[in-house]
Scaffold this motif. Structure first.
Motif, PDB file in Angstrom:
ATOM      1  N   PHE A   1       0.825  -1.221   0.000  1.00 51.64           N
ATOM      2  CA  PHE A   1       0.000   0.000   0.000  1.00 51.64           C
ATOM      3  C   PHE A   1       0.857   1.268   0.000  1.00 51.64           C
ATOM      4  N   HIS A   2       2.118   1.115   0.359  1.00 49.87           N
ATOM      5  CA  HIS A   2       2.964   2.294   0.573  1.00 49.87           C
ATOM      6  C   HIS A   2       3.735   2.741  -0.663  1.00 49.87           C
ATOM      7  N   SER A   3       3.035   2.908  -1.761  1.00 49.95           N
ATOM      8  CA  SER A   3       3.656   3.549  -2.923  1.00 49.95           C
ATOM      9  C   SER A   3       3.839   5.024  -2.590  1.00 49.95           C
ATOM     10  N   PRO A   4       4.851   5.659  -3.187  1.00 49.48           N
ATOM     11  CA  PRO A   4       5.016   7.103  -2.961  1.00 49.48           C
ATOM     12  C   PRO A   4       3.727   7.883  -3.257  1.00 49.48           C
ATOM     13  N   LYS A   5       3.032   7.498  -4.294  1.00 50.47           N
ATOM     14  CA  LYS A   5       1.770   8.178  -4.626  1.00 50.47           C
ATOM     15  C   LYS A   5       0.789   8.117  -3.448  1.00 50.47           C
TER      16      LYS A   5
ATOM     17  N   LEU B   1       0.694  10.100 -12.228  1.00 51.15           N
ATOM     18  CA  LEU B   1       1.502   8.877 -12.336  1.00 51.15           C
ATOM     19  C   LEU B   1       0.733   7.680 -11.779  1.00 51.15           C
ATOM     20  N   THR B   2       1.016   6.501 -12.316  1.00 54.45           N
ATOM     21  CA  THR B   2       0.501   5.300 -11.668  1.00 54.45           C
ATOM     22  C   THR B   2       1.310   5.077 -10.388  1.00 54.45           C
ATOM     23  N   GLU B   3       0.789   4.225  -9.530  1.00 56.22           N
ATOM     24  CA  GLU B   3       1.545   3.905  -8.315  1.00 56.22           C
ATOM     25  C   GLU B   3       2.925   3.366  -8.681  1.00 56.22           C
ATOM     26  N   GLU B   4       2.945   2.516  -9.692  1.00 55.39           N
ATOM     27  CA  GLU B   4       4.211   1.920 -10.107  1.00 55.39           C
ATOM     28  C   GLU B   4       5.195   2.994 -10.571  1.00 55.39           C
ATOM     29  N   GLN B   5       4.706   3.902 -11.394  1.00 51.63           N
ATOM     30  CA  GLN B   5       5.579   4.985 -11.863  1.00 51.63           C
ATOM     31  C   GLN B   5       6.095   5.826 -10.701  1.00 51.63           C
ATOM     32  N   SER B   6       5.289   5.952  -9.665  1.00 49.15           N
ATOM     33  CA  SER B   6       5.695   6.802  -8.540  1.00 49.15           C
ATOM     34  C   SER B   6       6.882   6.211  -7.777  1.00 49.15           C
TER      35      SER B   6
END
Lengths: 121, 121, 121, 121
Positions: free
Chosen positions: A25-29, B49-54
């Motif tokens: 859950f802890h993506s930078p976004k 951005l997507t989460e992945e891109q972030s």
């Protein structure tokens, strides 16, 4: 200070997330969203107070505000960690930039000048 | 760490504001606004951005993001100082609360449970 | 009013996004981030002003603020559309709730009461 | 639509504040804080969801989200009124600006271009 500094917090937050399988859950976004949500809880405490009142909170209120500050600090450390940013080094760099950008003799005292200078940022 | 910790930053920010006669602008109310404005600049970097891109920013972008993180840290330290809140102590207390509130064995892995638990906060 | 109401704006925003193939960026999650980023630009205009100053902006400043208000309105309509929420109906419902929740005779005038009542929300 | 448009909401909010003697709290500065606090409650609903999940909320969740959208709309109308800004006219102007700024043939489809163009704003 050895046990309580930002590096120690970083490591504890890592372990906390791992133990709960929360890394996904802890993506930078997502963390940027969580951080601003906490910042807004801070704002909420002050929104109907005058500036003067905001300086002299009751003990209970201050305790709540301190918790919001803590939440922001926690998400900030966590987000910096997920991005491999050295937070203190980034602060160091920013303080140097600010010293150049706002020379004391030029911006002293005037709200107008202050606002203009801030506006550049 | 001796020269770069939060206490040192606090003192430098005090001097910075004093030299510019900016204390009068730095009411807790105003600082909470400045803090959330910086948090929003962070959010802006991630919003499309997507989460992945972030997770994998370019070097330039990462540098910009690091500056936003620094700005948030700066206002956070300054605001805590203006309220006489010990930021690290508040974090310590919050980490203990979180450990009680989210026991690893109960909240592990499930997004649903995670969200519900968060929802209590 | 026929050409300028919220429904008309909704349809124009739909067309705008379609023509640019931007629907894929306009998830409710992303739009909530864009909306708060615009809200923060609004906050930035006011953060170093006193409350009194915030009532009497210069013409230039007011024009900038009006643009931020427009940006917020645009993202709000777009987000409601993406979620199939009838924005005006939601407002109608909320106004009725607020009338029940804050009976005039009980909350009149006192900042303390106002804040407490707000605190429930 | 005659009873529910933004002008009607504006007048009802005026009366609501007058009856409660709340005008004194409704400085533009304070209202900008209240607005961003509501925007953050919206963000909170989405922060741990994937973009895909944010498209398909449960009925209960959607109802809560609709209330947050309403709160934002309410503060937006109220703030525009306090500043004597014609909200719909400001939107009209902004939509025209956006059409010039993001010509469909130039920005179509690419996230990179989209982000860059947004970055100008």
């Amino acid at each position: 200070m050895t046990e309580r500094d930002l590096d120690s917090i970083k490591l504890r937050l890592r372990r906390f997330a791992e133990e709960r399988d929360w890394d996904k859950f802890h993506s930078p976004k997502n963390l940027s969203m969580a951080l601003i949500a906490e910042a807004a809880e801070l704002v909420e405490h002050f929104q109907w107070l005058t500036e003067e009142q905001s300086h002299s909170l009751t003990a209970d209120k201050l305790d709540e505000v301190a918790q919001e500050l803590a939440d922001i600090q926690i998400y900030l450390v966590r987000l910096a960690d997920r991005l491999n940013v050295d937070l203190l080094q980034a602060v160091e760099k920013k303080l140097e930039l600010n010293a150049e950008k706002y020379p004391a003799e030029k911006v002293r005292g005037s709200s107008k000048k202050y606002t203009e200078y801030q506006g550049d940022s």
